[in-house]
Design a protein around this motif. Structure first.
Motif, PDB file in Angstrom:
ATOM      1  N   ARG A 199       0.942  -1.500  -0.130  1.00 17.63           N
ATOM      2  CA  ARG A 199       0.010   0.277   0.264  1.00 17.63           C
ATOM      3  C   ARG A 199       0.912   1.205  -0.442  1.00 17.63           C
ATOM      4  O   ARG A 199       0.943   2.310  -0.670  1.00 17.63           O
ATOM      5  CB  ARG A 199      -0.768   0.170   1.379  1.00 17.63           C
ATOM      6  CG  ARG A 199      -2.217  -0.789   0.875  1.00 17.63           C
ATOM      7  CD  ARG A 199      -2.838  -0.147   2.302  1.00 17.63           C
ATOM      8  NE  ARG A 199      -2.520  -0.592   3.466  1.00 17.63           N
ATOM      9  CZ  ARG A 199      -2.291   0.596   4.220  1.00 17.63           C
ATOM     10  NH1 ARG A 199      -2.864   2.300   3.724  1.00 17.63           N
ATOM     11  NH2 ARG A 199      -2.217   0.232   5.712  1.00 17.63           N
ATOM     12  N   PHE A 200       1.650   0.921   0.557  1.00 20.87           N
ATOM     13  CA  PHE A 200       2.301   2.161   0.988  1.00 20.87           C
ATOM     14  C   PHE A 200       3.279   2.393  -0.291  1.00 20.87           C
ATOM     15  O   PHE A 200       4.207   3.550  -0.408  1.00 20.87           O
ATOM     16  CB  PHE A 200       3.761   2.235   2.294  1.00 20.87           C
ATOM     17  CG  PHE A 200       2.909   2.861   3.030  1.00 20.87           C
ATOM     18  CD1 PHE A 200       2.487   3.564   3.664  1.00 20.87           C
ATOM     19  CD2 PHE A 200       1.803   1.620   3.950  1.00 20.87           C
ATOM     20  CE1 PHE A 200       2.182   4.751   5.272  1.00 20.87           C
ATOM     21  CE2 PHE A 200       1.365   2.248   5.156  1.00 20.87           C
ATOM     22  CZ  PHE A 200       1.176   3.875   5.702  1.00 20.87           C
ATOM     23  N   ASP A 201       4.125   1.840  -0.990  1.00 19.83           N
ATOM     24  CA  ASP A 201       4.962   0.953  -2.189  1.00 19.83           C
ATOM     25  C   ASP A 201       4.113   2.069  -3.055  1.00 19.83           C
ATOM     26  O   ASP A 201       4.287   2.198  -4.647  1.00 19.83           O
ATOM     27  CB  ASP A 201       5.042  -0.260  -2.694  1.00 19.83           C
ATOM     28  CG  ASP A 201       6.359  -0.339  -1.284  1.00 19.83           C
ATOM     29  OD1 ASP A 201       6.869   1.023  -0.523  1.00 19.83           O
ATOM     30  OD2 ASP A 201       6.356  -1.633  -1.559  1.00 19.83           O
ATOM     31  N   HIS A 202       2.936   1.852  -3.125  1.00 17.55           N
ATOM     32  CA  HIS A 202       1.722   2.320  -3.890  1.00 17.55           C
ATOM     33  C   HIS A 202       1.255   3.473  -3.868  1.00 17.55           C
ATOM     34  O   HIS A 202      -0.493   3.672  -3.711  1.00 17.55           O
ATOM     35  CB  HIS A 202       0.458   1.412  -4.270  1.00 17.55           C
ATOM     36  CG  HIS A 202       0.918   0.307  -5.307  1.00 17.55           C
ATOM     37  ND1 HIS A 202       1.706  -0.557  -4.558  1.00 17.55           N
ATOM     38  CD2 HIS A 202       0.953  -0.334  -6.719  1.00 17.55           C
ATOM     39  CE1 HIS A 202       2.292  -1.620  -5.729  1.00 17.55           C
ATOM     40  NE2 HIS A 202       1.531  -1.093  -6.936  1.00 17.55           N
ATOM     41  N   GLY A 203       1.644   4.984  -4.021  1.00 21.53           N
ATOM     42  CA  GLY A 203       1.233   5.985  -3.674  1.00 21.53           C
ATOM     43  C   GLY A 203       0.603   6.130  -1.977  1.00 21.53           C
ATOM     44  O   GLY A 203      -0.420   6.752  -1.797  1.00 21.53           O
ATOM     45  N   GLU A 204       0.976   5.335  -0.834  1.00 17.75           N
ATOM     46  CA  GLU A 204       0.487   5.888   0.399  1.00 17.75           C
ATOM     47  C   GLU A 204      -0.503   5.219   0.049  1.00 17.75           C
ATOM     48  O   GLU A 204      -1.837   6.593   1.009  1.00 17.75           O
ATOM     49  CB  GLU A 204       0.461   7.076   1.322  1.00 17.75           C
ATOM     50  CG  GLU A 204       2.874   6.857   1.121  1.00 17.75           C
ATOM     51  CD  GLU A 204       2.730   8.130   2.275  1.00 17.75           C
ATOM     52  OE1 GLU A 204       1.480   8.597   3.054  1.00 17.75           O
ATOM     53  OE2 GLU A 204       4.025   8.041   3.381  1.00 17.75           O
ATOM     54  N   MET A 205      -1.177   3.997  -0.462  1.00 15.37           N
ATOM     55  CA  MET A 205      -3.270   3.908  -0.831  1.00 15.37           C
ATOM     56  C   MET A 205      -3.646   3.400   0.733  1.00 15.37           C
ATOM     57  O   MET A 205      -2.840   3.331   1.381  1.00 15.37           O
ATOM     58  CB  MET A 205      -2.559   2.656  -1.706  1.00 15.37           C
ATOM     59  CG  MET A 205      -4.682   1.971  -2.534  1.00 15.37           C
ATOM     60  SD  MET A 205      -4.270   0.326  -2.681  1.00 15.37           S
ATOM     61  CE  MET A 205      -3.220   0.766  -4.241  1.00 15.37           C
ATOM     62  N   THR A 206      -4.802   4.913   0.736  1.00 15.67           N
ATOM     63  CA  THR A 206      -5.499   4.694   2.041  1.00 15.67           C
ATOM     64  C   THR A 206      -6.005   2.374   2.094  1.00 15.67           C
ATOM     65  O   THR A 206      -5.960   1.915   1.189  1.00 15.67           O
ATOM     66  CB  THR A 206      -6.676   5.179   2.318  1.00 15.67           C
ATOM     67  OG1 THR A 206      -7.558   5.020   1.776  1.00 15.67           O
ATOM     68  CG2 THR A 206      -5.510   6.816   3.117  1.00 15.67           C
TER      69      THR A 206
END
Lengths: 158, 74
Positions: B17-24
């Motif tokens: 999630r964080f690697d993907h633009g800090e996806m919530t």
């Protein structure tokens, strides 16, 4: 940073059920002394007609609206884990139902047989026993739903 | 799946999630069609998903299921 999680539809349903039950219990507890005073009965004699206030639990039927998607009304908004939680909670509720139902049936039978020396059960008792069991089932199921949500996703919200 | 077996299933959802633009968690939940609470339970290792949800999660991150889930069992 921690933030609050909006309640899932199943959690809303469980809270709705418990709030309705709590209101019914509160009204019942207020009604017993009221009936006793108003109709000049003992508290024990007033306790039985006051049970009618548990009819308020009938609005549990509207609780299913929490589970439906507002945009797509025919679609239930539960994912696979929530369906599992609902199933497990239903099993807990069913177990509670049978325990209470059998205990009430045997209790009423024992009282009528050994205390009142009465051979048969009045027919009016059966729906009362079933409804009492179903109320207990719904309350246990709701508690089980909330407990499972609390257990599996407590404070891990970041 | 028992709690012990569930604990053996590790995942990298939080890192991905964080690697993907800090996806919530909510964004991920919306993408895979699950509740946010389910994502929380997954990240905490308290729930083992179905194959279908596992594939959906992998697809949401554009990786394979092995990149998301690892099993430490025998």
């Amino acid at each position: 940073m921690k933030d609050s999680i909006p309640l899932a539809p199943l959690q809303r349903l469980a809270w709705f059920n418990l709030i309705v039950f709590a209101v019914a219990v509160a009204l019942y507890l207020m009604a017993v002394p009221f009936f006793a005073g108003h109709f000049h009965r003992t508290l024990a004699a007033a306790a039985q007609p006051a049970l009618g206030l548990f009819g308020l639990c009938g609005i549990w039927g509207f609780g299913s609206f929490f589970l439906y998607d507002r945009k797509r009304r025919a679609k239930v908004k539960l994912d696979e884990r929530e369906e599992l939680i609902n199933l497990q909670a239903a099993a807990v509720g069913l177990a509670a139902f049978w325990l209470v139902f059998v205990a009430l049936c045997m209790g009423v039978w024992a009282v009528l047989t050994y205390v009142r020396h009465q051979a048969t059960l009045p027919v009016g008792f059966l729906p009362f026993l079933v409804i009492a069991g179903l109320v207990v089932q719904t309350v246990f199921q709701s508690f089980a739903i909330l407990a499972e949500y609390k257990r599996s996703c407590g404070d891990d919200t970041h | 799946m028992t709690p012990t077996e569930s604990a053996q299933l590790k995942n990298r959802i939080r890192k991905l999630r964080f690697d993907h633009g800090e996806m919530t968690q909510q964004e991920l939940a919306d993408r895979v069609g699950a509740a946010r609470q389910t994502i929380i339970a997954l990240e905490a290792g308290k729930y083992a998903p179905s194959l279908l949800l596992a594939f959906r999660l992998a697809k949401a991150f554009g990786v394979t299921t092995e990149d998301v889930f690892q099993w430490d069992g025998d």
